[in-house]
Scaffold this motif. Structure first.
Motif, mmCIF file in Angstrom:
data_model
loop_
_atom_site.group_PDB
_atom_site.id
_atom_site.type_symbol
_atom_site.label_atom_id
_atom_site.label_comp_id
_atom_site.label_asym_id
_atom_site.label_seq_id
_atom_site.Cartn_x
_atom_site.Cartn_y
_atom_site.Cartn_z
ATOM 1 N N LEU A 27 46.083 35.227 47.881
ATOM 2 C CA LEU A 27 46.355 36.599 48.317
ATOM 3 C C LEU A 27 46.875 37.425 47.152
ATOM 4 O O LEU A 27 46.524 38.600 46.981
ATOM 5 C CB LEU A 27 47.381 36.572 49.455
ATOM 6 C CG LEU A 27 47.368 37.751 50.410
ATOM 7 C CD1 LEU A 27 46.010 37.916 51.067
ATOM 8 C CD2 LEU A 27 48.437 37.584 51.468
ATOM 9 N N GLU A 28 47.719 36.818 46.347
ATOM 10 C CA GLU A 28 48.263 37.526 45.195
ATOM 11 C C GLU A 28 47.189 37.825 44.155
ATOM 12 O O GLU A 28 47.136 38.917 43.594
ATOM 13 C CB GLU A 28 49.400 36.727 44.569
ATOM 14 C CG GLU A 28 50.652 36.722 45.435
ATOM 15 C CD GLU A 28 51.803 36.003 44.768
ATOM 16 O OE1 GLU A 28 51.669 35.625 43.604
ATOM 17 O OE2 GLU A 28 52.826 35.816 45.436
ATOM 18 N N ALA A 31 44.937 40.516 45.491
ATOM 19 C CA ALA A 31 45.594 41.827 45.395
ATOM 20 C C ALA A 31 45.601 42.321 43.960
ATOM 21 O O ALA A 31 45.419 43.516 43.694
ATOM 22 C CB ALA A 31 47.026 41.726 45.929
ATOM 23 N N GLN A 32 45.801 41.392 43.027
ATOM 24 C CA GLN A 32 45.783 41.775 41.608
ATOM 25 C C GLN A 32 44.388 42.235 41.200
ATOM 26 O O GLN A 32 44.222 43.168 40.408
ATOM 27 C CB GLN A 32 46.240 40.595 40.743
ATOM 28 C CG GLN A 32 46.443 40.945 39.284
ATOM 29 C CD GLN A 32 47.425 42.089 39.104
ATOM 30 O OE1 GLN A 32 48.475 42.121 39.719
ATOM 31 N NE2 GLN A 32 47.069 43.076 38.276
ATOM 32 N N THR A 34 42.050 43.634 43.178
ATOM 33 C CA THR A 34 41.758 44.964 43.728
ATOM 34 C C THR A 34 42.577 46.042 43.006
ATOM 35 O O THR A 34 42.115 47.164 42.847
ATOM 36 C CB THR A 34 42.037 45.015 45.236
ATOM 37 O OG1 THR A 34 43.355 44.524 45.487
ATOM 38 C CG2 THR A 34 41.029 44.189 46.012
ATOM 39 N N HIS A 35 43.774 45.686 42.583
ATOM 40 C CA HIS A 35 44.580 46.642 41.817
ATOM 41 C C HIS A 35 43.895 46.971 40.489
ATOM 42 O O HIS A 35 43.803 48.135 40.086
ATOM 43 C CB HIS A 35 45.973 46.062 41.568
ATOM 44 C CG HIS A 35 46.832 46.927 40.702
ATOM 45 N ND1 HIS A 35 47.257 48.176 41.092
ATOM 46 C CD2 HIS A 35 47.321 46.744 39.450
ATOM 47 C CE1 HIS A 35 47.976 48.723 40.128
ATOM 48 N NE2 HIS A 35 48.030 47.870 39.126
ATOM 49 N N THR A 38 40.981 49.206 41.090
ATOM 50 C CA THR A 38 41.430 50.577 41.367
ATOM 51 C C THR A 38 41.735 51.322 40.068
ATOM 52 O O THR A 38 41.319 52.474 39.879
ATOM 53 C CB THR A 38 42.693 50.548 42.259
ATOM 54 O OG1 THR A 38 42.397 49.828 43.446
ATOM 55 C CG2 THR A 38 43.140 51.957 42.621
#
Lengths: 161, 67
Positions: A27-28, A31-32, A34-35, A38
């Motif tokens: 999950l981390e 998330a990293q 997708t960050h 972005t």
């Protein structure tokens, strides 16, 4: 690493290996990823706007590149939104795979839309390629860890007396 | 029920070995994989910030400039 080859200890170690490998913070890392995407998208968009303002890229090409970036932004939005409610910490959400596909298609579309020598072409493609590489590398890393854990667990079990 | 003292001794020895080995095994696994509990609040904070950034970027990408 040396483990005691007592069968129950080896089995315990093998189970721990698999359990920990499956919970290597996917999950981390998702998330990293997708960050990073972005940030890269914003950089690509800013570079495009900057070159358009300077007159380096015609409006028709700007519109085509924006149209190519849009699916990536939407796929990223979906992935991030899912991460907020994703409760299965053992696996990355399938939206990550969709994001990787969107990124790959976007790079191809933009490479075709921006002729060689177009100002900002290299920077825009570099931002998107970096985002693609990040998502792909994290996906491979996670898969690699799982495979590694399973191989190790099998080796340890095979060594059990 | 008849209890085999030798088997019981081996069983207790095995339990002791497992109990002694478990923390070391866990530590080694954590070291190898860098495993620690997932930080959900930090993930959610970053995800919300990214959503805000994307919410601003998507309308901009939908805009068309004069051709």
């Amino acid at each position: 690493m040396k483990f005691r080859h007592q069968p129950s200890v080896v089995l315990l170690a093998a189970l721990l290996f698999v359990a920990c490998a499956a919970k290597t913070k996917p999950l981390e890392v998702a998330a990293q990823a997708t960050h990073s995407v972005t940030v890269m998208l914003k950089l690509a968009s800013d570079t495009l706007d900057d070159q358009y303002a300077r007159g380096g890229i015609p409006g028709s090409v700007v519109n085509e590149v924006r149209a190519a970036l849009l699916p990536v932004a939407q796929a990223t939005q979906s992935a991030v939104a899912v991460l907020l409610i994703w409760t299965d910490v053992d696996t990355a959400p399938p939206e990550m795979a969709a994001l990787l596909t969107a990124l790959s298609q976007s790079v191809e579309r933009i490479a075709a839309a921006l002729p060689s020598g177009t100002p900002g072409r290299g920077a825009i493609l570099a931002h998107l390629s970096s985002a693609t590489a990040v998502v792909r590398a994290i996906a491979n890393l996670f898969v690699g860890h799982q495979a590694e854990a399973i191989v190790t667990a099998r080796q340890m079990l095979a060594e059990a007396p | 029920m008849k209890i085999d003292a030798q088997a019981l001794g081996q069983y207790l020895d095995l339990i002791t070995r497992i109990a002694a080995a478990a923390p070391a095994v866990i530590a080694q696994v954590q070291e190898l994989f860098g495993a620690h509990p997932t930080d959900i609040p930090a993930i959610q904070a970053q995800a919300r910030a990214d959503l805000a950034a994307l919410a601003a970027l998507i309308p901009h990408l939908q805009e068309r400039v004069p051709e």
